[in-house]
Design an enzyme around this catalytic site. Structure first.
Site, PDB file in Angstrom:
ATOM      1  N   GLY A   1       0.838  -1.189   0.000  1.00 51.30           N
ATOM      2  CA  GLY A   1       0.000   0.000   0.000  1.00 51.30           C
ATOM      3  C   GLY A   1       0.869   1.233   0.000  1.00 51.30           C
ATOM      4  NE  ARG A   2       0.271   2.767  -4.818  1.00 47.72           N
ATOM      5  CZ  ARG A   2       0.819   3.146  -5.952  1.00 47.72           C
ATOM      6  NH1 ARG A   2       2.093   3.492  -5.981  1.00 47.72           N
ATOM      7  NH2 ARG A   2       0.121   3.199  -7.049  1.00 47.72           N
TER       8      ARG A   2
ATOM      9  CG  ASP B   1      -7.372  -2.125  -7.099  1.00 50.25           C
ATOM     10  OD1 ASP B   1      -8.273  -2.704  -7.733  1.00 50.25           O
ATOM     11  OD2 ASP B   1      -6.485  -2.734  -6.470  1.00 50.25           O
TER      12      ASP B   1
ATOM     13  CG  ASN C   1     -10.840 -10.741 -12.354  1.00 52.16           C
ATOM     14  OD1 ASN C   1     -11.674  -9.985 -12.833  1.00 52.16           O
ATOM     15  ND2 ASN C   1     -10.450 -10.657 -11.099  1.00 52.16           N
TER      16      ASN C   1
END
Length: 477
Positions: free
Chosen positions: A16-17, A231, A290
């Site tokens: 994560g960021r 996301d 996907n």
């Protein structure tokens, strides 16, 4: 309008960021404030997310972020959630979508309700870890509220309860036509309707930081703004496309391969091809499937002891192509574990030479992903009726020069690689639009195209070789 600054919390399946984004006329720039690992934890046989650790890192990132932020937005991976009790307490660490608790559950639900009802209602691809199947395996007797991961973190920041629609669309419990929770599916599954929170769209104001959070981070009454909190929804919003005749591959742990539409595709053929209709920004539909993605490479690296990726890719470039092939979507590749051994065994069973070195394994993975990209792009175009002139490959996979080149060759279409930080950019741009710094989705994409580093790959024209390889692997051509 002068420049404005926004914070993007972007949580991926492995890291994560917290990023700071500046947006203004001709300006779109990101600065990484904090990056941290996202390591699942197995407890008593169940694989969990360390959600409190993630939240602590988000707070640390905000504490280090520049002052003068206009708002903060949160995106993450899809389908996983936390449950709150009637007092708002978390009932347990969210379970990881790769946990085995849903083994066999999808098949049971499909048998009970029927594939046609499930697909006509949600338009969602059948994947064993979708939220609908997790909830069917869950004890909900003490649950008062279900919050998907970005909504849970937003709740802890603001105290507000809600569900952002693009991420809710990945649960299998949202009506794809109305954009509302499906009361019919919820009732048929015996799920408590009380746990499903009110829905909101990207750009909505969620609330301001709670007083204790504001004091801890030093940001005062900072606003939290809803973004495309899945996301991939944020990444697709940052695709630098100039027309609607494009396809996208949001490439990271997963490859999300598809096209952007105005309406869902709910045909029997689409259901049988296992394509999904997920919500996008501005009410668009992300019609995609996907593909297992770079998880195959990431898990191989872990087996090899975090081997040097640039060196592996350079060596893989010299390995003869299309020799060893796998079906990336075979369920055997979903769990963690010794990926190179599984790849070798898969090749052996299907009559391909077994990769014997890391470089050969990497080449097998990338050739196979390029073939899966090819097949999925062709299916998406055929099933949706959308003509494709160019493929935009965004996300971390756009750094992988060999994968980009192979995808162009396999698909027979030009591939524009970048931006690498598509998800964070889409997150920031949704906030910027809500604050009047960007006009619309087209304006956001034009700003990305004008300001970000992009690379273009033209196909080699070796169509027959790729067609033959697709046939050998059994992929639709």
């Amino acid at each position: 309008m002068s420049e404005a600054m926004f914070a993007a919390v972007d949580l991926g399946a492995s890291s994560g960021r917290v990023m700071a984004g500046r947006v203004g006329p001709g300006t779109l720039a990101l600065e990484e404030i904090r990056r941290f690992p996202n390591r699942p934890v197995r407890v008593n046989g169940t694989l969990h997310w360390d959600i409190l650790g993630l939240y602590g890192n988000v707070l640390d990132g905000l504490r280090s972020a520049p002052r003068g932020l206009s708002s903060v937005g949160i995106d993450s991976w899809a389908v996983d959630y936390g449950l709150l009790d009637a007092e708002g307490r978390l009932l347990g660490n969210p379970v990881h979508y790769r946990d085995a608790r849903t083994d066999g559950v999808m098949e049971r639900v499909r048998a009970e309700l029927g594939e046609d009802l499930l697909y006509r209602t949600s338009g969602l691809q059948f994947l064993p870890f979708n939220t609908i199947y997790q909830l069917a395996a869950e004890d909900l007797s003490r649950a008062a509220t279900l919050l998907l991961v970005p909504d849970l973190l937003a709740h802890w920041l603001t105290g507000e309860i809600g569900a952002e629609r693009t991420n809710a669309s990945t649960t299998g419990l949202l009506d794809v036509r109305s954009g509302a929770w499906s009361a019919d599916l919820i009732d048929r599954l015996g799920l408590p309707a009380r746990i499903f929170p009110p829905l909101h769209d990207p750009g909505a104001g969620i609330g301001t930081l709670r007083a204790d959070v504001a004091a801890e981070t030093g940001h005062g009454a900072l606003r939290v703004t809803a973004v495309g909190s899945h996301d991939t929804a944020s990444a697709v919003a940052a695709v630098p496309a100039a027309t609607d005749r494009f396809a996208y591959i949001s490439c990271g742990t997963w490859s999300l391969v598809g096209v952007e539409l105005d309406a869902p595709v709910l045909t029997d053929e689409s259901r049988k091809a296992n394509f999904t209709n997920e919500g996008g920004v501005d009410g668009t539909v992300r019609y995609l499937r996907n593909v297992m993605g770079l998880w195959l490479l990431q898990e191989s690296q872990r087996t090899w002891g975090e081997a040097d990726l640039p060196g592996l890719l350079a060596a893989a470039r010299d390995v003869p192509g299309l020799r060893s092939l796998i079906d990336p979507d075979d369920p055997e590749f979903l769990p963690p574990g010794d990926m190179p051994a599984r790849i070798a065994a898969h090749c052996r069973r299907r009559g391909f030479p077994e990769p014997s070195t890391p470089a050969e394994t990497v080449r097998c993975i990338l050739d196979s992903l390029a073939l899966a990209h090819r097949a999925t792009l062709r299916q998406a175009a055929r099933l949706s009726g959308r003509e494709i002139d160019v493929v935009h490959l965004v996300g971390g996979g756009s750094r992988n020069d060999l994968l980009c080149r192979l995808t162009a060759d396999a698909s027979g279409l030009p591939v524009v690689a970048g931006p690498v930080e598509a998800t964070a950019l889409g997150n920031v741009l949704a906030q910027a639009r809500a604050h009047g710094a960007v006009a619309d989705l087209a304006g956001s994409r034009a700003l990305v195209a004008a300001t970000q580093d992009l690379r273009r790959y033209e196909p080699s024209g070796d169509e027959a070789r790729w067609s033959e390889a697709a046939s050998r692997l059994g992929l639709e051509d």
